[in-house]
Structures are given as structure tokens and as C-alpha cells.
Design a protein around this motif. Structure first.
Motif, PDB file in Angstrom:
ATOM      1  N   ASN A  72      -9.973   4.349   7.139  1.00  8.31           N
ATOM      2  CA  ASN A  72     -10.373   3.938   5.789  1.00  8.31           C
ATOM      3  C   ASN A  72     -11.811   3.418   5.783  1.00  8.31           C
ATOM      4  O   ASN A  72     -12.324   2.926   6.790  1.00  8.31           O
ATOM      5  CB  ASN A  72      -9.370   2.962   5.155  1.00  8.31           C
ATOM      6  N   TYR A  84       4.770  -0.771   9.183  1.00  3.74           N
ATOM      7  CA  TYR A  84       3.331  -0.452   9.087  1.00  3.74           C
ATOM      8  C   TYR A  84       2.642  -1.609   8.369  1.00  3.74           C
ATOM      9  O   TYR A  84       3.108  -2.034   7.305  1.00  3.74           O
ATOM     10  CB  TYR A  84       3.200   0.850   8.291  1.00  3.74           C
ATOM     11  N   ARG A  96       1.005   8.698  12.229  1.00  2.03           N
ATOM     12  CA  ARG A  96       0.089   9.316  11.250  1.00  2.03           C
ATOM     13  C   ARG A  96      -1.196   8.480  11.182  1.00  2.03           C
ATOM     14  O   ARG A  96      -1.189   7.311  10.871  1.00  2.03           O
ATOM     15  CB  ARG A  96       0.801   9.332   9.891  1.00  2.03           C
ATOM     16  N   THR A 135       0.491   8.271   1.357  1.00  2.00           N
ATOM     17  CA  THR A 135       0.180   7.055   0.593  1.00  2.00           C
ATOM     18  C   THR A 135       0.862   7.038  -0.785  1.00  2.00           C
ATOM     19  O   THR A 135       0.811   8.038  -1.517  1.00  2.00           O
ATOM     20  CB  THR A 135      -1.349   6.972   0.395  1.00  2.00           C
ATOM     21  N   ASP A 168      -7.141  -3.283  -2.371  1.00  2.00           N
ATOM     22  CA  ASP A 168      -8.086  -3.481  -1.260  1.00  2.00           C
ATOM     23  C   ASP A 168      -9.029  -4.646  -1.532  1.00  2.00           C
ATOM     24  O   ASP A 168      -9.771  -5.046  -0.640  1.00  2.00           O
ATOM     25  CB  ASP A 168      -8.849  -2.188  -0.962  1.00  2.00           C
TER      26      ASP A 168
HETATM   27  O1  LIG Z   1      -2.109   4.530   5.261  1.00  2.00           O
HETATM   28  C1  LIG Z   1      -1.924   4.556   4.046  1.00  2.00           C
HETATM   29  O2  LIG Z   1      -1.238   5.420   3.502  1.00  2.00           O
HETATM   30  C2  LIG Z   1      -2.514   3.479   3.165  1.00  2.00           C
HETATM   31  C3  LIG Z   1      -3.708   2.833   3.751  1.00  2.00           C
HETATM   32  C4  LIG Z   1      -4.118   1.628   2.986  1.00  2.00           C
HETATM   33  O3  LIG Z   1      -3.337   1.022   2.322  1.00  2.00           O
HETATM   34  C5  LIG Z   1      -5.503   1.153   3.040  1.00  2.00           C
HETATM   35  O4  LIG Z   1      -6.352   1.755   3.711  1.00  2.00           O
HETATM   36  O5  LIG Z   1      -5.795   0.149   2.360  1.00  2.00           O
END
Ligand SMILES: O=C(O)CCC(=O)C(=O)O
Length: 274
Positions: free
Chosen positions: A221, A127, A217, A165, A135
Motif C-alpha cells: 500500500n 489479518y 495474499r 478487499t 486510512d
Molecule cells: O489487504 C487489503 O485487502 C486491505 C488493505 C488495507 O486495508 C490498507 O492498505 O489499508
């Protein structure tokens, strides 16, 4: 000795105390202290079903348009950039009233939507959100108030088997990425129902878990930042002439476009009546 009104918690020597009564206040307190929380979106089952269907449809169109191999070669697979440009149900997600209320209490002053991404934690594959990160990557400062918040909408339930997460609580208050031993001892996995938002201070370290289930899944975001930070994609340019109300235009950064010339900059200034 003092106690809370409900009498549960006793304490002494305390002069300052947080009072968090509502869901919003509790969420704000947790994000400030721990760097994350889970909140309901308030969406109905029918709305969630529509998002789930539209997500799959748009992702298929997107990969057809840009090409699966090309996206994989540039590490952009399992990602759908800015779905709100193509479908109003994603636009509605970006302006979710619970999320906006929480962000407006956390980020001091104005904030904008910096980016929105559909993301897929795939079964049995690596992933691209699966490694620890902030972020605001490559940043190692500690800020007294958040400059950026991620609201991760769970299209599917996040559970231990599909790679919920992982978050390092309070890591938004430390400059450095901690040691292996510290991470293994202190990381928590955040379970959340489909239709909820995991809201994370962008400076808190987190990662997607390993999806050991038999179903991808999905999540969407949303990163909200102070307007000083540039958007991932120029949202006002992309939405162009779309008919949007002024509040949404503000949130999407229409007021913060970079002037293309000194003349444009000067004319963007308000006249001062002396
Ligand atoms: O999919 C996840 O559990 C984490 C997503 C993530 O790291 C993000 O949106 O920065």
C-alpha cells in the motif's frame, strides 16, 4: 432529450455532466463518486515477477532483523514498513505514473508519499488489516476534495477466495461508520488482477477479506497525503544521502521537513525583494 455520443444513455434536465474518456479520467470520476477504483500499473510480467521475489526476500530479512515474536507482540506481523528504502523496484512502485497522474487530479495542490507498506493477508490467521477502517483513522469529517489517497498494489491477484478487499462505496462522503445492516447490504468486494492498483480515497471504509485459499495474499500500500499530514516514518531522514531526482525528492517530502529551530525555520523562508 439528450444522449451520449455513443447513444447509450438518454437523459433530460441535465445542465452539468462529467465527461470521462480516458482511463485516468474514468478512475478519477469513480474515486470521487464511489471512493475507489482499480487501475493497471503498466508493469510487465518480468517486473511483477521481480517485485514478487523481492517482496518475499525483504520480508524474510525484515522479520529476521526485528524478530517474528516481537513483531507479532506489537501487531506488526505480516507488515514490511517502507520497502522502497531497501529496493528500487519498490521505489518505482511509489512513483508509478498512472497513480501519480490520478492523485495529482484528486488532491488539490501539493501531495507527498506518507507511507509505503508491504502487507500480507495470511492463510488461516487473523489479518491485521481485516477490520473495517479508514486510512485516516479516528477521523469523521467529510472533505469536498480528497486529502489522502491509498494506492494498493496487488502483488498477487485479489479474488474472492484469497480475501479481496471489501469496500463500502461512497463512505468517504459520510462522517459515521454505518450500521451492521447497512454494511452487510452495501459492501462490495474488489477483485483485481496481480499487477494492478486498487486506488481508494483514504476516508472510504475498507478492510481485507478472509483468506480462505492456500496461499498468502501480498500487496503494497501507498498512502499519499497533503504535506500538512506527517509521514508515518521520516522518509527524507531514512533515505538520507540517496541520489534521487528532484521530482522524487518532492514526492518523498524533502521540502516539508520540520525545521529544528527558529533559525532553521527563518532560513527556510524565501527572501522577498521589496
Ligand atoms: O489487504 C487489503 O485487502 C486491505 C488493505 C488495507 O486495508 C490498507 O492498505 O489499508
Amino acid at each position: 432529450m439528450n444522449t451520449t455520443p455513443s447513444g447509450d444513455i438518454s437523459f433530460y434536465g441535465v445542465l452539468k455532466r462529467n465527461i470521462s474518456a480516458t482511463m485516468i479520467e474514468k478512475a478519477v470520476e469513480e474515486i470521487r463518486s464511489l471512493g475507489f477504483t482499480v487501475i493497471p500499473s503498466g508493469l510487465s510480467d518480468a517486473e511483477l515477477k521481480m517485485i514478487s521475489e523481492r517482496f518475499d526476500f525483504l520480508y524474510l530479512e525484515y522479520t529476521k532483523k526485528f524478530g517474528e515474536n516481537y513483531l507479532e507482540n506489537i501487531d506488526e506481523h505480516n507488515t514490511l514498513r517502507l520497502p522502497l528504502a531497501f529496493d528500487s523496484c519498490f521505489l518505482n512502485l511509489a512513483v508509478n505514473s498512472n497513480v501519480i497522474e490520478i492523485i495529482s487530479r484528486l488532491i488539490v495542490g501539493k501531495f507527498i508519499l506518507n507511507q509505503q507498506n508491504g502487507i500480507i493477508n495470511p492463510v488461516g490467521k487473523i489479518y491485521n488489516q481485516g477490520a473495517w477502517h479508514r486510512d485516516l483513522p479516528y477521523q469523521h469529517f467529510v472533505s469536498s476534495t480528497p486529502l489522502a489517497i491509498n494506492a494498493l498494489f496487488c502483488v498477487d491477484e485479489f479474488n474472492l477466495s484469497n480475501g479481496a478487499t471489501h469496500v463500502l462505496p461512497a463512505s468517504h462522503k459520510q462522517e459515521s461508520f454505518p450500521s451492521d445492516a447497512y454494511i452487510m447490504k452495501n459492501e462490495v468486494q474488489v477483485k483485481a488482477a496481480a499487477g494492478s492498483f486498487i486506488v481508494i480515497d483514504c476516508m472510504a471504509f475498507h478492510r481485507g477479506g478472509n483468506n480462505l485459499s492456500d496461499k498468502n495474499r501480498r500487496a503494497v500500500n501507498h498512502v499519499y497525503t497533503i504535506p500538512l499530514m506527517k509521514q508515518q516514518i521520516d522518509i527524507p531522514a531514512l533515505l538520507g544521502s540517496m541520489d534521487l531526482d528532484d521530482k522524487i525528492k518532492d514526492l518523498f517530502g524533502f521540502k516539508y521537513k520540520v525545521p529544528q529551530s527558529i533559525e532553521a525555520f527563518l532560513s527556510s523562508r524565501k527572501l522577498i525583494n521589496l
